[in-house]
Write a protein that holds these residues in place. Structure first.
Motif, PDB file in Angstrom:
ATOM      1  N   SER A   9       0.829  -1.209   0.000  1.00 35.81           N
ATOM      2  CA  SER A   9       0.000   0.000   0.000  1.00 35.81           C
ATOM      3  C   SER A   9       0.861   1.256   0.000  1.00 35.81           C
ATOM      4  N   VAL A  10       1.926   1.246   0.809  1.00 31.84           N
ATOM      5  CA  VAL A  10       2.831   2.396   0.841  1.00 31.84           C
ATOM      6  C   VAL A  10       3.508   2.580  -0.512  1.00 31.84           C
ATOM      7  N   PHE A  11       3.930   1.481  -1.105  1.00 35.41           N
ATOM      8  CA  PHE A  11       4.584   1.557  -2.414  1.00 35.41           C
ATOM      9  C   PHE A  11       3.616   2.071  -3.475  1.00 35.41           C
ATOM     10  N   PHE A  12       2.373   1.604  -3.427  1.00 32.45           N
ATOM     11  CA  PHE A  12       1.368   2.075  -4.382  1.00 32.45           C
ATOM     12  C   PHE A  12       1.113   3.573  -4.206  1.00 32.45           C
ATOM     13  N   CYS A  13       0.994   4.027  -2.971  1.00 32.33           N
ATOM     14  CA  CYS A  13       0.755   5.451  -2.716  1.00 32.33           C
ATOM     15  C   CYS A  13       1.914   6.306  -3.221  1.00 32.33           C
ATOM     16  N   SER A  14       3.136   5.817  -3.048  1.00 34.03           N
ATOM     17  CA  SER A  14       4.292   6.586  -3.519  1.00 34.03           C
ATOM     18  C   SER A  14       4.312   6.690  -5.036  1.00 34.03           C
ATOM     19  N   THR A  15       3.924   5.624  -5.732  1.00 31.79           N
ATOM     20  CA  THR A  15       3.895   5.683  -7.198  1.00 31.79           C
ATOM     21  C   THR A  15       2.768   6.580  -7.702  1.00 31.79           C
ATOM     22  N   VAL A  16       1.691   6.686  -6.939  1.00 35.60           N
ATOM     23  CA  VAL A  16       0.599   7.583  -7.327  1.00 35.60           C
ATOM     24  C   VAL A  16       0.996   9.034  -7.089  1.00 35.60           C
ATOM     25  N   LEU A  17       1.534   9.325  -5.916  1.00 35.27           N
ATOM     26  CA  LEU A  17       1.868  10.703  -5.565  1.00 35.27           C
ATOM     27  C   LEU A  17       2.990  11.261  -6.425  1.00 35.27           C
ATOM     28  N   THR A  18       3.911  10.411  -6.852  1.00 35.47           N
ATOM     29  CA  THR A  18       5.016  10.860  -7.701  1.00 35.47           C
ATOM     30  C   THR A  18       4.696  10.734  -9.187  1.00 35.47           C
ATOM     31  N   THR A  19       3.480  10.322  -9.521  1.00 39.58           N
ATOM     32  CA  THR A  19       2.999  10.165 -10.910  1.00 39.58           C
ATOM     33  C   THR A  19       3.825   9.161 -11.702  1.00 39.58           C
ATOM     34  N   ILE A  20       4.506   8.245 -11.033  1.00 38.89           N
ATOM     35  CA  ILE A  20       5.271   7.221 -11.755  1.00 38.89           C
ATOM     36  C   ILE A  20       4.326   6.165 -12.312  1.00 38.89           C
ATOM     37  N   GLY A  21       3.505   5.584 -11.443  1.00 39.07           N
ATOM     38  CA  GLY A  21       2.473   4.657 -11.884  1.00 39.07           C
ATOM     39  C   GLY A  21       2.987   3.449 -12.643  1.00 39.07           C
ATOM     40  N   TYR A  22       3.682   2.548 -11.957  1.00 37.87           N
ATOM     41  CA  TYR A  22       4.201   1.356 -12.630  1.00 37.87           C
ATOM     42  C   TYR A  22       3.080   0.489 -13.192  1.00 37.87           C
ATOM     43  N   GLY A  23       1.985   0.374 -12.467  1.00 43.11           N
ATOM     44  CA  GLY A  23       0.880  -0.450 -12.931  1.00 43.11           C
ATOM     45  C   GLY A  23       0.901  -1.870 -12.415  1.00 43.11           C
ATOM     46  N   ASN A  24       1.896  -2.214 -11.596  1.00 41.49           N
ATOM     47  CA  ASN A  24       1.936  -3.576 -11.053  1.00 41.49           C
ATOM     48  C   ASN A  24       0.982  -3.751  -9.876  1.00 41.49           C
ATOM     49  N   ILE A  25       0.662  -2.645  -9.193  1.00 35.01           N
ATOM     50  CA  ILE A  25      -0.299  -2.674  -8.091  1.00 35.01           C
ATOM     51  C   ILE A  25      -1.378  -1.642  -8.398  1.00 35.01           C
ATOM     52  N   VAL A  26      -2.611  -2.093  -8.558  1.00 39.99           N
ATOM     53  CA  VAL A  26      -3.706  -1.192  -8.926  1.00 39.99           C
ATOM     54  C   VAL A  26      -4.945  -1.563  -8.116  1.00 39.99           C
ATOM     55  N   PRO A  27      -5.816  -0.593  -7.850  1.00 37.78           N
ATOM     56  CA  PRO A  27      -7.074  -0.912  -7.156  1.00 37.78           C
ATOM     57  C   PRO A  27      -8.028  -1.649  -8.095  1.00 37.78           C
ATOM     58  N   MET A  28      -8.753  -2.599  -7.542  1.00 37.97           N
ATOM     59  CA  MET A  28      -9.666  -3.416  -8.340  1.00 37.97           C
ATOM     60  C   MET A  28     -11.132  -3.106  -8.046  1.00 37.97           C
ATOM     61  N   THR A  29     -11.440  -2.627  -6.857  1.00 35.46           N
ATOM     62  CA  THR A  29     -12.832  -2.377  -6.494  1.00 35.46           C
ATOM     63  C   THR A  29     -13.237  -0.958  -6.871  1.00 35.46           C
ATOM     64  N   LEU A  30     -14.539  -0.714  -6.935  1.00 34.23           N
ATOM     65  CA  LEU A  30     -15.057   0.611  -7.260  1.00 34.23           C
ATOM     66  C   LEU A  30     -14.679   1.621  -6.186  1.00 34.23           C
ATOM     67  N   GLU A  31     -14.757   1.213  -4.930  1.00 34.77           N
ATOM     68  CA  GLU A  31     -14.397   2.121  -3.844  1.00 34.77           C
ATOM     69  C   GLU A  31     -12.917   2.478  -3.887  1.00 34.77           C
ATOM     70  N   GLY A  32     -12.096   1.481  -4.190  1.00 36.66           N
ATOM     71  CA  GLY A  32     -10.657   1.730  -4.265  1.00 36.66           C
ATOM     72  C   GLY A  32     -10.299   2.679  -5.393  1.00 36.66           C
ATOM     73  N   LYS A  33     -10.936   2.536  -6.539  1.00 41.45           N
ATOM     74  CA  LYS A  33     -10.662   3.429  -7.670  1.00 41.45           C
ATOM     75  C   LYS A  33     -11.114   4.856  -7.364  1.00 41.45           C
ATOM     76  N   ALA A  34     -12.285   4.990  -6.722  1.00 41.78           N
ATOM     77  CA  ALA A  34     -12.776   6.322  -6.370  1.00 41.78           C
ATOM     78  C   ALA A  34     -11.846   6.995  -5.360  1.00 41.78           C
ATOM     79  N   PHE A  35     -11.398   6.230  -4.372  1.00 39.60           N
ATOM     80  CA  PHE A  35     -10.470   6.794  -3.392  1.00 39.60           C
ATOM     81  C   PHE A  35      -9.145   7.180  -4.049  1.00 39.60           C
ATOM     82  N   CYS A  36      -8.698   6.391  -5.012  1.00 45.15           N
ATOM     83  CA  CYS A  36      -7.443   6.686  -5.707  1.00 45.15           C
ATOM     84  C   CYS A  36      -7.535   8.021  -6.449  1.00 45.15           C
TER      85      CYS A  36
END
Length: 266
Positions: A9-36
């Motif tokens: 989760s920490v690694f995913f948040c860091s890739t989102v905040l830094t706009t790197i976005g590797y794509g290896n860890i992604v939210p799958m649920t509707l709630e997770g995508k909305a929160f992202c």
């Protein structure tokens, strides 16, 4: 998201905040995508601001350290970058490549199937926030350290950008300081030479001064000799233009109108 661990989760948040976005860890649920979406909208500007502040802090620290270094002998200074500000940026770029190489060596130890070039490639793609996602760390226990490495590397990249910005800002301030004397001289030229396009001449001269004022790397004696020759030619050309303008103004040549009459018979 039930399979996610805290480190993932920490690694995913860091890739989102830094706009790197590797794509290896992604939210799958509707709630997770909305929160992202909400998390990215709020967190990305804050993260970019913090990284930019880190870059300015590191740049100021590097500048202060470089100013405390005693001046080198003249023979060595001639082989280095002509201006101190350029040496800051050059040092930062060299340190960045060393940082990438160190990260590559670390990832080779962490990932058994990675080569040194794979590690260097991953670090470069990460520091530039490209984030293809073809190579990502697979060891969950190292993801937190990877996150710290990414944040420090982005701050270092921001430092290089800040140093280059300061270099160009310094050159621009020097040009601004020349605008007053140049404008006064051009006004005098315009009074004595009515046919002179002062605005065009001023713009051309400012472009030349912009190029001349930028730092140049001086290496061998031949390069230094060529640089001195170019500067002398520039001074002679400028002096020739000034003499030509003043000479025409002193002579006050009058324009002659020539009328040619052709006679034809029908």
């Amino acid at each position: 998201m039930a399979k996610w661990t805290t480190l993932k989760s920490v690694f995913f948040c860091s890739t989102v905040l830094t706009t790197i976005g590797y794509g290896n860890i992604v939210p799958m649920t509707l709630e997770g995508k909305a929160f992202c979406i909400v998390f990215a909208l709020v967190g990305i500007p804050l993260t970019m601001t913090v990284i930019a502040d880190w870059g300015r802090l590191f740049a100021s620290t590097l500048s202060a350290v470089m100013k405390r270094i005693p001046p080198l002998p003249k023979s060595i200074r001639n082989a280095m970058v002509a201006r101190r500000t350029s040496s800051y940026a050059l040092s930062a770029i060299c340190f960045l490549f060393m940082y990438l190489a160190a990260g590559a060596a670390i990832f080779v130890l962490w990932e058994e199937d990675w080569s040194f070039f794979d590690g260097f490639y991953f670090c470069f793609i990460t520091m530039t926030t490209i984030g293809f996602g073809d190579l990502v760390p697979k060891q969950p226990k190292y993801m937190l350290l990877c996150t710290l490495y990414i944040l420090v590397g982005l701050a270092l990249t921001s430092t290089i950008i800040e140093l280059v910005r300061r270099q160009y800002a310094q050159s621009w301030r020097q040009l601004q300081a020349l605008r007053g004397p140049l404008a006064e001289n051009f006004r005098k030229f315009a009074d004595n030479a009515p046919g002179l396009d002062v605005l065009a001449f001023q713009q051309d001269l400012m472009k030349v001064l912009t190029v001349v004022s930028m730092p140049r790397r001086i290496g061998s004696k031949k390069e230094k000799k060529d640089k001195d020759k170019r500067e002398k030619e520039w001074e002679e050309a400028l002096q020739a233009v000034i003499q030509d303008i003043t000479a025409k103004a002193a002579n006050k040549e009058k324009q002659m109108l020539q009328i040619v009459i052709y006679e034809s018979s029908v």
